[in-house]
Design a protein around this motif. Structure first.
Motif, PDB file in Angstrom:
ATOM      1  N   ARG A 177      53.390  76.600  65.965  1.00 24.17           N
ATOM      2  CA  ARG A 177      51.935  76.571  65.992  1.00 24.17           C
ATOM      3  C   ARG A 177      51.381  77.198  67.269  1.00 24.17           C
ATOM      4  O   ARG A 177      50.395  77.889  67.258  1.00 24.17           O
ATOM      5  CB  ARG A 177      51.445  75.128  65.852  1.00 24.17           C
ATOM      6  N   GLN A 178      52.062  76.979  68.389  1.00 17.66           N
ATOM      7  CA  GLN A 178      51.498  77.478  69.637  1.00 17.66           C
ATOM      8  C   GLN A 178      51.467  78.993  69.698  1.00 17.66           C
ATOM      9  O   GLN A 178      50.681  79.578  70.431  1.00 17.66           O
ATOM     10  CB  GLN A 178      52.272  76.936  70.844  1.00 17.66           C
ATOM     11  N   ARG A 222      48.066  79.753  68.040  1.00 22.80           N
ATOM     12  CA  ARG A 222      46.845  79.102  68.524  1.00 22.80           C
ATOM     13  C   ARG A 222      46.352  79.901  69.715  1.00 22.80           C
ATOM     14  O   ARG A 222      46.779  79.704  70.853  1.00 22.80           O
ATOM     15  CB  ARG A 222      47.128  77.654  68.906  1.00 22.80           C
ATOM     16  N   ASN A 232      47.609  73.119  56.606  1.00 27.60           N
ATOM     17  CA  ASN A 232      47.893  73.939  57.780  1.00 27.60           C
ATOM     18  C   ASN A 232      49.347  74.402  57.859  1.00 27.60           C
ATOM     19  O   ASN A 232      49.703  75.159  58.755  1.00 27.60           O
ATOM     20  CB  ASN A 232      47.527  73.188  59.064  1.00 27.60           C
ATOM     21  N   GLU A 233      50.180  73.965  56.936  1.00 28.38           N
ATOM     22  CA  GLU A 233      51.568  74.429  56.912  1.00 28.38           C
ATOM     23  C   GLU A 233      51.873  75.002  55.532  1.00 28.38           C
ATOM     24  O   GLU A 233      51.695  74.324  54.516  1.00 28.38           O
ATOM     25  CB  GLU A 233      52.542  73.295  57.226  1.00 28.38           C
ATOM     26  N   HIS A 252      52.522  77.787  60.515  1.00 28.40           N
ATOM     27  CA  HIS A 252      51.616  76.713  60.919  1.00 28.40           C
ATOM     28  C   HIS A 252      50.269  77.360  61.228  1.00 28.40           C
ATOM     29  O   HIS A 252      50.126  78.062  62.228  1.00 28.40           O
ATOM     30  CB  HIS A 252      52.171  75.965  62.138  1.00 28.40           C
ATOM     31  N   ASP A 263      46.132  77.751  61.950  1.00 24.67           N
ATOM     32  CA  ASP A 263      45.162  77.186  62.895  1.00 24.67           C
ATOM     33  C   ASP A 263      43.765  77.353  62.307  1.00 24.67           C
ATOM     34  O   ASP A 263      43.351  78.464  61.968  1.00 24.67           O
ATOM     35  CB  ASP A 263      45.283  77.920  64.235  1.00 24.67           C
ATOM     36  N   GLU A 264      43.020  76.255  62.200  1.00 25.05           N
ATOM     37  CA  GLU A 264      41.681  76.332  61.625  1.00 25.05           C
ATOM     38  C   GLU A 264      40.706  77.079  62.533  1.00 25.05           C
ATOM     39  O   GLU A 264      39.650  77.517  62.090  1.00 25.05           O
ATOM     40  CB  GLU A 264      41.146  74.926  61.339  1.00 25.05           C
ATOM     41  N   ASN A 265      41.033  77.226  63.823  1.00 22.74           N
ATOM     42  CA  ASN A 265      40.168  77.948  64.741  1.00 22.74           C
ATOM     43  C   ASN A 265      40.369  79.458  64.674  1.00 22.74           C
ATOM     44  O   ASN A 265      39.686  80.204  65.369  1.00 22.74           O
ATOM     45  CB  ASN A 265      40.418  77.469  66.178  1.00 22.74           C
ATOM     46  N   VAL A 266      41.312  79.866  63.867  1.00 20.84           N
ATOM     47  CA  VAL A 266      41.590  81.289  63.695  1.00 20.84           C
ATOM     48  C   VAL A 266      41.006  81.726  62.355  1.00 20.84           C
ATOM     49  O   VAL A 266      41.181  81.046  61.338  1.00 20.84           O
ATOM     50  CB  VAL A 266      43.113  81.564  63.737  1.00 20.84           C
ATOM     51  N   HIS A 313      45.156  84.589  59.402  1.00 21.18           N
ATOM     52  CA  HIS A 313      46.473  85.001  59.891  1.00 21.18           C
ATOM     53  C   HIS A 313      46.993  86.109  58.978  1.00 21.18           C
ATOM     54  O   HIS A 313      46.836  86.043  57.761  1.00 21.18           O
ATOM     55  CB  HIS A 313      47.451  83.832  59.898  1.00 21.18           C
ATOM     56  N   TYR A 346      42.852  79.317  56.675  1.00 26.97           N
ATOM     57  CA  TYR A 346      43.000  77.856  56.559  1.00 26.97           C
ATOM     58  C   TYR A 346      41.638  77.192  56.706  1.00 26.97           C
ATOM     59  O   TYR A 346      40.943  77.340  57.700  1.00 26.97           O
ATOM     60  CB  TYR A 346      43.964  77.350  57.622  1.00 26.97           C
TER      61      TYR A 346
END
Length: 397
Positions: free
Chosen positions: A256-257, A260, A299-300, A341, A343-346, A349, A395
């Motif tokens: 995830r990192q 993010r 999210n996955e 994984h 990210d809702e802030n993105v 993807h 997402y």
């Protein structure tokens, strides 16, 4: 009557001589069940282009069939040519591209007869078809093809290579130079090494020559140095060879990192793309075409990537948000697995499929099965050495 028979016997060998049907053929096919429509304004003929690369009695090829915007299909094909009768059997196989307003997906088997009139060449006959979903009958009809110099699409690589080989062979025959490489290879071996030192191999003769005066006395030191080098080379070469043949299964989990990342609004059309890493050259130099955009609510997600259709040694690399997660992996009937994984802030993807080759039957085709919670999606992907395929994921909780 006897004169007519003699005339036919004289002409027939020229018509049926070792016919090579390599090239581009265009025409149409028409369903036998559409006779009632032929007097109407609607044109029931499907446009049909066949590209063939013949080698001996067998050939490989690609077929294009289309009817305005209602239907378009591209398929790999194989077949055989009967030299004596000039009959051609063509069978469609793996579907490479497909668009249809309906739900039927059909492939054809064509039974054709080659004829020639002056400089014009023709393939005519009948076809039967089968639904690939349930093997039911899709109907039958007639086929008409005419050999042409250029394609309505582009000349397939296998056809271009075969046409080049035929042209080179014909030019050599015309010049009377059927064997050029063999005579040049033999003289280079005879005067150089084979005649002079029959009792001394090349490796042994090269070592004594530099140290001719001094190193004849200490043979032990000369023999101790090669064993030191030889054990060092096998450990290097052995682990390299498995890497050249990629394993059929690759499981990759993208943490995830790595995705993010801070928002960087571009101000264009309200889309903020967050790829701070520089895109690799293969993503910059090739065209990136979006195949599908999926909105998921988990999210996955897991991607299972297979070869779509016949396994023909397609090899791919996979990039997630400009970062490579799979490198030169071969597509088979066993999946390449990638776990993402999100990210809702993105905003979204990107997963990019890069064709490292186009396999035995171009282009590179794959099937991506996306598992997102209790939902599952199928995405069919086509990529080439000029065009990457992009699947986008957004997402939303």
């Amino acid at each position: 009557m006897r004169r007519l028979l003699l005339l036919l016997l004289f002409i027939t060998p020229f018509v049926l001589q070792a016919q090579d049907v390599t090239g581009i053929w265009q025409g149409h096919f028409r369903s036998a069940g559409s006779v009632t429509m032929r007097n109407s304004i609607f044109d029931d003929r499907y446009r049909f282009e066949v590209q063939i690369a013949q080698d001996g009695k067998a050939f490989q090829g690609v077929t294009y069939s289309y009817l305005s915007t209602i239907f378009y299909g591209k398929a790999a094909a194989t077949g055989t040519v009967n030299i004596k009768t000039s009959k051609v059997l063509l069978q469609e196989g793996k579907l490479l591209e497909y668009r249809n307003a309906g739900n039927d997906v059909c492939i054809m088997t064509c039974f054709l007869q080659y004829t020639k009139s002056g400089d014009e060449e023709f393939l005519e006959g009948t076809y039967t078809s089968m639904n690939v979903r349930d093997s039911s009958n899709c109907g039958r009809g007639t086929v008409f093809l005419h050999k042409v110099p250029t394609s309505d699409f582009y000349t397939e690589p296998i056809v271009a290579r075969r046409e080049k080989e035929i042209a080179e062979t014909d030019s050599l025959k015309a010049a009377g130079k059927t064997a050029i490489r063999k005579p040049t290879e033999k003289p280079t071996r005879k005067p150089g090494v084979a005649a002079a030192p029959p009792h001394h191999p090349p490796t042994a003769s090269t070592k004594p020559k530099p140290p001719a005066g001094t190193k004849r006395n200490p043979p032990a030191t000369a023999r101790t140095t090669p064993p030191v080098r030889k054990p060092a080379t096998p450990p290097v070469t052995k682990p390299v060879t498995p890497e050249k043949v990629p394993p059929p299964i690759a499981r990759v989990e993208v943490p995830r990192q790595t995705m993010r990342q801070p928002m960087t609004d571009s101000g264009n059309m309200g889309i903020g793309r967050k790829f701070p890493t520089i895109a690799p050259r293969v993503l910059q130099d090739r065209q990136n075409q979006t195949v599908k955009t999926l909105v998921v609510h988990t999210n996955e997600i897991t991607l299972n990537i297979y070869d779509d259709g016949a396994i023909d040694h397609d090899t791919v690399s996979v990039y997630v948000d400009n970062k490579q997660v799979i490198n030169h992996a071969m597509l088979t009937d066993r999946p390449l697995v990638v776990t993402l994984h999100l990210d809702e802030n993105v905003d979204y993807h990107e997963v990019v499929m890069v064709a490292e080759n186009e396999g035995e039957i171009p282009p590179n085709t794959s099937l991506m099965i996306v598992k997102a919670g209790d939902k599952e999606y199928e995405v069919r992907i086509t990529s080439t050495e000029q065009k990457n395929a992009v699947v986008k994921f957004q997402y939303i909780k």
